[in-house]
Design a protein around this motif. Structure first.
Motif, PDB file in Angstrom:
ATOM      1  N   TYR A  11      93.370  29.806  35.249  1.00 17.86           N
ATOM      2  CA  TYR A  11      94.736  30.210  35.521  1.00 17.86           C
ATOM      3  C   TYR A  11      95.222  31.193  34.469  1.00 17.86           C
ATOM      4  O   TYR A  11      95.058  30.982  33.282  1.00 17.86           O
ATOM      5  N   VAL A  12      95.814  32.262  34.916  1.00 15.56           N
ATOM      6  CA  VAL A  12      96.390  33.228  33.986  1.00 15.56           C
ATOM      7  C   VAL A  12      97.818  32.820  33.663  1.00 15.56           C
ATOM      8  O   VAL A  12      98.249  32.883  32.533  1.00 15.56           O
ATOM      9  N   ASN A  13      98.575  32.440  34.666  1.00 19.08           N
ATOM     10  CA  ASN A  13      99.843  31.786  34.390  1.00 19.08           C
ATOM     11  C   ASN A  13     100.162  30.850  35.548  1.00 19.08           C
ATOM     12  O   ASN A  13      99.558  30.919  36.605  1.00 19.08           O
ATOM     13  N   SER A  14     101.104  29.989  35.338  1.00 17.18           N
ATOM     14  CA  SER A  14     101.336  28.925  36.298  1.00 17.18           C
ATOM     15  C   SER A  14     101.825  29.439  37.632  1.00 17.18           C
ATOM     16  O   SER A  14     101.619  28.832  38.666  1.00 17.18           O
ATOM     17  N   ARG A  15     102.481  30.603  37.630  1.00 23.03           N
ATOM     18  CA  ARG A  15     103.004  31.149  38.880  1.00 23.03           C
ATOM     19  C   ARG A  15     101.941  31.929  39.645  1.00 23.03           C
ATOM     20  O   ARG A  15     102.123  32.258  40.799  1.00 23.03           O
ATOM     21  N   GLY A  16     100.841  32.235  38.975  1.00 26.59           N
ATOM     22  CA  GLY A  16      99.788  32.965  39.662  1.00 26.59           C
ATOM     23  C   GLY A  16     100.048  34.446  39.791  1.00 26.59           C
ATOM     24  O   GLY A  16      99.297  35.151  40.443  1.00 26.59           O
ATOM     25  N   PHE A  17     101.134  34.932  39.185  1.00 34.05           N
ATOM     26  CA  PHE A  17     101.409  36.359  39.239  1.00 34.05           C
ATOM     27  C   PHE A  17     100.969  36.980  37.915  1.00 34.05           C
ATOM     28  O   PHE A  17     101.295  36.488  36.855  1.00 34.05           O
ATOM     29  N   TYR A  18     100.223  38.035  37.990  1.00 38.76           N
ATOM     30  CA  TYR A  18      99.747  38.634  36.759  1.00 38.76           C
ATOM     31  C   TYR A  18      99.406  40.103  36.985  1.00 38.76           C
ATOM     32  O   TYR A  18      99.084  40.517  38.090  1.00 38.76           O
ATOM     33  N   CYS A  19      99.472  40.804  35.900  1.00 40.20           N
ATOM     34  CA  CYS A  19      99.115  42.220  35.938  1.00 40.20           C
ATOM     35  C   CYS A  19      97.604  42.342  35.756  1.00 40.20           C
ATOM     36  O   CYS A  19      97.024  41.709  34.888  1.00 40.20           O
ATOM     37  N   MET A  20      96.987  43.164  36.579  1.00 41.66           N
ATOM     38  CA  MET A  20      95.557  43.425  36.475  1.00 41.66           C
ATOM     39  C   MET A  20      95.343  44.921  36.311  1.00 41.66           C
ATOM     40  O   MET A  20      96.040  45.727  36.934  1.00 41.66           O
ATOM     41  N   GLY A  21      94.378  45.254  35.475  1.00 40.66           N
ATOM     42  CA  GLY A  21      94.089  46.663  35.267  1.00 40.66           C
ATOM     43  C   GLY A  21      92.612  46.941  35.202  1.00 40.66           C
ATOM     44  O   GLY A  21      91.810  46.053  34.874  1.00 40.66           O
ATOM     45  N   TRP A  22      92.268  48.146  35.540  1.00 43.06           N
ATOM     46  CA  TRP A  22      90.911  48.656  35.344  1.00 43.06           C
ATOM     47  C   TRP A  22      90.974  49.767  34.288  1.00 43.06           C
ATOM     48  O   TRP A  22      91.822  50.658  34.370  1.00 43.06           O
ATOM     49  N   PHE A  23      90.068  49.673  33.351  1.00 39.56           N
ATOM     50  CA  PHE A  23      89.944  50.653  32.288  1.00 39.56           C
ATOM     51  C   PHE A  23      88.519  51.184  32.304  1.00 39.56           C
ATOM     52  O   PHE A  23      87.628  50.573  32.888  1.00 39.56           O
ATOM     53  N   ARG A  24      88.297  52.297  31.638  1.00 40.65           N
ATOM     54  CA  ARG A  24      86.938  52.803  31.488  1.00 40.65           C
ATOM     55  C   ARG A  24      86.783  53.451  30.118  1.00 40.65           C
ATOM     56  O   ARG A  24      87.751  53.915  29.522  1.00 40.65           O
ATOM     57  N   GLN A  25      85.557  53.434  29.653  1.00 38.76           N
ATOM     58  CA  GLN A  25      85.248  54.057  28.380  1.00 38.76           C
ATOM     59  C   GLN A  25      83.890  54.735  28.477  1.00 38.76           C
ATOM     60  O   GLN A  25      82.877  54.069  28.756  1.00 38.76           O
ATOM     61  N   ALA A  26      83.902  56.027  28.250  1.00 37.22           N
ATOM     62  CA  ALA A  26      82.667  56.804  28.226  1.00 37.22           C
ATOM     63  C   ALA A  26      82.182  56.899  26.784  1.00 37.22           C
ATOM     64  O   ALA A  26      82.977  56.792  25.845  1.00 37.22           O
TER      65      ALA A  26
END
Length: 120
Positions: free
Chosen positions: A26-41
């Motif tokens: 669980y990320v938080n109890s409400r189940g709402f969370y920010c998700m991101g994709w990053f990249r590194q060359a």
């Protein structure tokens, strides 16, 4: 909380890939969370590619707009990054990240191990 990415690989210019990131725990109890994709060359700083917040609002860095699409499947605890029209400059290790807030900011507390995308 554990994030596990998959779906990377080696493709030719113009090809497509779909990256997946499964969130375990669980990320938080409400189940709402920010998700991101990053990249590194190699030799470059990590770059934020796309984010999706708890309301489903998405944002993209300019260089991928129109080619990349971030989405989520709440039932599967999975976030996806569909990447089309790949270019050699998209070559990088792609990381998934999560922050237990509904809106996306600059802080991401949880990170995956990354999946490599190579475009030739």
């Amino acid at each position: 909380v554990q994030l596990v990415e998959s779906g990377g690989g080696s493709v030719q210019t113009g090809g497509s890939l779909r990256l997946s990131c499964v969130v375990f725990g669980y990320v938080n109890s409400r189940g709402f969370y920010c998700m991101g994709w990053f990249r590194q060359a190699p030799g470059k700083e990590r770059e934020k590619v796309a984010t999706i917040d708890g309301s489903g609002i998405t944002e993209y860095t300019d260089s991928v707009k129109g080619r990349f699409t971030i989405s989520r499947d709440g039932a599967k605890n999975t976030v996806y990054l569909q990447i089309n029209s790949l270019k050699p400059e998209d070559t990088a290790k792609y990381y998934c990240a999560a922050e237990p807030t509904s809106s996306c900011g600059h802080l991401y507390s949880y990170w995956g191990q990354g999946t490599q995308v190579t475009v030739s």
